[in-house]
Design a protein around this motif. Structure first.
Motif, PDB file in Angstrom:
ATOM      1  N   HIS A 224       0.851  -1.205   0.000  1.00 44.45           N
ATOM      2  CA  HIS A 224       0.000   0.000   0.000  1.00 44.45           C
ATOM      3  C   HIS A 224       0.882   1.249   0.000  1.00 44.45           C
ATOM      4  O   HIS A 224       1.956   1.266   0.598  1.00 44.45           O
ATOM      5  CB  HIS A 224      -0.998  -0.005   1.164  1.00 44.45           C
ATOM      6  CG  HIS A 224      -0.438   0.336   2.514  1.00 44.45           C
ATOM      7  ND1 HIS A 224      -0.342   1.635   2.975  1.00 44.45           N
ATOM      8  CD2 HIS A 224       0.026  -0.448   3.514  1.00 44.45           C
ATOM      9  CE1 HIS A 224       0.162   1.615   4.201  1.00 44.45           C
ATOM     10  NE2 HIS A 224       0.406   0.376   4.551  1.00 44.45           N
ATOM     11  N   ASP A 236       5.812   3.281   6.775  1.00 39.33           N
ATOM     12  CA  ASP A 236       4.499   2.664   6.534  1.00 39.33           C
ATOM     13  C   ASP A 236       3.755   3.460   5.466  1.00 39.33           C
ATOM     14  O   ASP A 236       3.087   4.415   5.783  1.00 39.33           O
ATOM     15  CB  ASP A 236       3.698   2.633   7.845  1.00 39.33           C
ATOM     16  CG  ASP A 236       2.360   1.943   7.690  1.00 39.33           C
ATOM     17  OD1 ASP A 236       2.156   1.240   6.697  1.00 39.33           O
ATOM     18  OD2 ASP A 236       1.498   2.128   8.577  1.00 39.33           O
ATOM     19  N   ASN A 237       3.839   3.118   4.167  1.00 37.67           N
ATOM     20  CA  ASN A 237       4.538   1.991   3.649  1.00 37.67           C
ATOM     21  C   ASN A 237       5.125   2.292   2.274  1.00 37.67           C
ATOM     22  O   ASN A 237       5.001   1.506   1.334  1.00 37.67           O
ATOM     23  CB  ASN A 237       3.583   0.780   3.564  1.00 37.67           C
ATOM     24  CG  ASN A 237       4.252  -0.431   2.979  1.00 37.67           C
ATOM     25  OD1 ASN A 237       5.401  -0.720   3.290  1.00 37.67           O
ATOM     26  ND2 ASN A 237       3.582  -1.120   2.078  1.00 37.67           N
ATOM     27  N   GLU A 268      -5.358   1.793   2.083  1.00 35.53           N
ATOM     28  CA  GLU A 268      -5.200   0.643   2.991  1.00 35.53           C
ATOM     29  C   GLU A 268      -5.473   1.066   4.423  1.00 35.53           C
ATOM     30  O   GLU A 268      -6.080   0.346   5.208  1.00 35.53           O
ATOM     31  CB  GLU A 268      -3.772   0.074   2.878  1.00 35.53           C
ATOM     32  CG  GLU A 268      -3.543  -1.216   3.654  1.00 35.53           C
ATOM     33  CD  GLU A 268      -2.922  -1.041   5.036  1.00 35.53           C
ATOM     34  OE1 GLU A 268      -2.670  -2.043   5.700  1.00 35.53           O
ATOM     35  OE2 GLU A 268      -2.701   0.108   5.480  1.00 35.53           O
ATOM     36  N   GLU A 269      -5.021   2.275   4.751  1.00 33.74           N
ATOM     37  CA  GLU A 269      -5.129   2.759   6.134  1.00 33.74           C
ATOM     38  C   GLU A 269      -6.583   3.000   6.552  1.00 33.74           C
ATOM     39  O   GLU A 269      -6.858   3.187   7.729  1.00 33.74           O
ATOM     40  CB  GLU A 269      -4.319   4.053   6.311  1.00 33.74           C
ATOM     41  CG  GLU A 269      -2.833   3.924   5.997  1.00 33.74           C
ATOM     42  CD  GLU A 269      -2.036   3.115   7.021  1.00 33.74           C
ATOM     43  OE1 GLU A 269      -2.648   2.556   7.943  1.00 33.74           O
ATOM     44  OE2 GLU A 269      -0.804   3.057   6.886  1.00 33.74           O
ATOM     45  N   ASP A 296       4.902  -4.731   3.735  1.00 38.10           N
ATOM     46  CA  ASP A 296       4.331  -3.602   4.480  1.00 38.10           C
ATOM     47  C   ASP A 296       5.214  -3.291   5.688  1.00 38.10           C
ATOM     48  O   ASP A 296       5.177  -4.002   6.678  1.00 38.10           O
ATOM     49  CB  ASP A 296       2.895  -3.940   4.917  1.00 38.10           C
ATOM     50  CG  ASP A 296       2.132  -2.717   5.416  1.00 38.10           C
ATOM     51  OD1 ASP A 296       2.734  -1.634   5.514  1.00 38.10           O
ATOM     52  OD2 ASP A 296       0.925  -2.846   5.701  1.00 38.10           O
TER      53      ASP A 296
END
Ligand SMILES: [Zn+2]
Length: 424
Positions: A224, A236-237, A268-269, A296
């Protein structure tokens, strides 16, 4: 001539530097990062495309919390994105500290403002909504944080929460302020939120290198590329994103026997939205997938390599044996990993997660210190994960017989069901 690991790691780190800017779901910066990743894949000779998907989104125009009794004080708060709005003048409410929101904490909370510990989790939200409070307040950070060194988190009421249990007025406070509020015995507060909700557009970047011998067997790399508010998301990331870009370069130069895909996921988060959107839109292609390789978090100087497999114990033993044979220091275990590998495992595709976790206090996520400028990441450390991903991938992707069974153990299936809130 084969490029050295050092060359690959330094090039990946340079790309990491270029892409280290805040890239929140559905923002212009997320779009810019998607376009940069697409351009980079194409520069490396692989045509790429961008697929869009809708993601719940919104803005909070005003969020206020004022204690009215037994003292008067206004506290800095953020409203959750997708929070309900209050009337323009706010709501005057009794205040209750409800700790972890157990049913015992929630007796008589109807119509009140309730403060709960930290982040509002899914099961906590289910209990809170049953108690019908008029506003829910969570907090973030630590009680000794200095305001000038930290940011007050901006959170979102996710679709999964609101869809299951309805919406409410939600606010986030600093932990130090939550402490003060409770210690001073706040009894009455005024809560004001003005929020607008809408659907935004997020993006996945996709490309493929067809296999020379087994084109119908697909191994899908994923990482991501979005970040959260206040975070440049280097660790991240974007770190994982640049590692899979190096894999693309490698397999472009060394055509793979099986088909390889490269997916950079957006949002993604916000609950794995990019990988969920992809697996939903491409369900018919999943039967050809033999493995998903997810990267990740990587690059902290002080850290350790972790490999988390979501398949069977046999897969874990195989990978662990390979790491030992190669002399690569990596801890290998079977478990769920909260990342884009989950929607694949959910559809029956074994997944493997490569990550380099920071040692305690030696890496930061979801905050302003996830930034190369803080000096805890470097190219050499990034190279460690890159090396492991590369050695593993070359072997499995070019194996005469694919060495990993397309099977998910009952234990992992159960963990996935719980993770996706299908089971308690
Ligand atoms: Zn991540």
């Amino acid at each position: 001539m084969e490029e050295t690991l050092k060359t690959r790691a330094e090039r990946a780190y340079e790309l990491l530097e270029k892409l280290s800017f805040t890239r929140v779901s559905c923002s212009e910066e997320e779009t810019r990062a998607a376009e940069m990743l697409k351009a980079e894949a194409e520069k490396n000779g692989v045509p790429a495309s961008i697929e869009t998907f809708e993601a719940s989104c919104g803005i909070v125009k005003e969020a206020r919390l004022k204690v009215l009794e037994p003292y008067e004080k206004e506290y800095e708060v953020t409203g959750y994105i997708r929070s309900d709005s209050t009337p323009p003048d706010g709501l005057e409410l009794d205040f209750v500290y409800a700790e972890n929101g157990l049913p015992q904490n929630l007796v008589g909370c109807e119509g009140k403002a309730i403060l709960v510990n930290g982040r509002v989790t899914y099961r906590m939200y289910e209990r809170l909504q049953k108690a019908k409070p008029a506003a829910i307040i969570g907090f973030s950070g630590g009680v000794t944080d200095r305001n000038e060194e930290t940011d007050l988190d901006i959170r979102k009421l996710r679709e999964t929460y609101a869809g299951a249990f309805g919406s409410n007025v939600l606010l986030n406070l600093r932990a130090s302020d939550a402490l003060e509020l409770v210690a001073r015995g706040a009894k009455k507060v005024r809560v004001t939120v003005k929020a607008e909700s809408f659907d935004g557009v997020s993006r996945n970047v996709l490309c493929e290198i067809p296999g020379t011998e087994f084109p119908d067997e697909i191994v899908s790399f994923g990482a991501h590329y979005d970040s959260v508010y206040f975070s440049k998301g280097a660790y991240d990331n974007m770190s994982g994103s640049v590692i899979i870009m190096e894999m693309l370069r490698y397999f472009k130069a060394n055509p793979p026997r099986r088909t390889v895909r490269f997916h950079w996921y957006g949002s993604e988060e916000q609950g794995l939205l990019g990988s969920k959107a992809w697996t939903k839109a491409h369900e018919d292609e999943l039967s050809k997938h033999v493995l998903m390789i997810n990267v990740d978090v990587a690059a902290p100087v002080l850290g350790s390599e972790q490999v988390i497999t979501m398949g069977t114990e046999a897969m874990t033993s195989y990978v662990d044996g390979m790491m030992k044979e190669l002399g690569k220091a990596a801890e290998v275990k079977t478990d769920i990993y909260s990342s884009d590998s989950v929607p694949f495992a959910d559809k029956g595709v074994p997944a493997i997660n490569f990550c380099r976790f920071g040692a305690h206090g030696a890496a930061f996520i979801h905050e302003r210190r996830d930034d190369l400028a803080y000096g805890y990441m470097n190219a050499e450390a990034l190279g460690k994960t890159l090396d492991i991903v590369m050695e593993f991938s070359k072997r499995v992707i070019n194996a005469p017989v694919f060495p990993i069974e397309r099977k998910i153990s009952d234990e992992i299936k159960d963990k996935v069901d719980k993770y996706l809130f299908r089971k308690k």
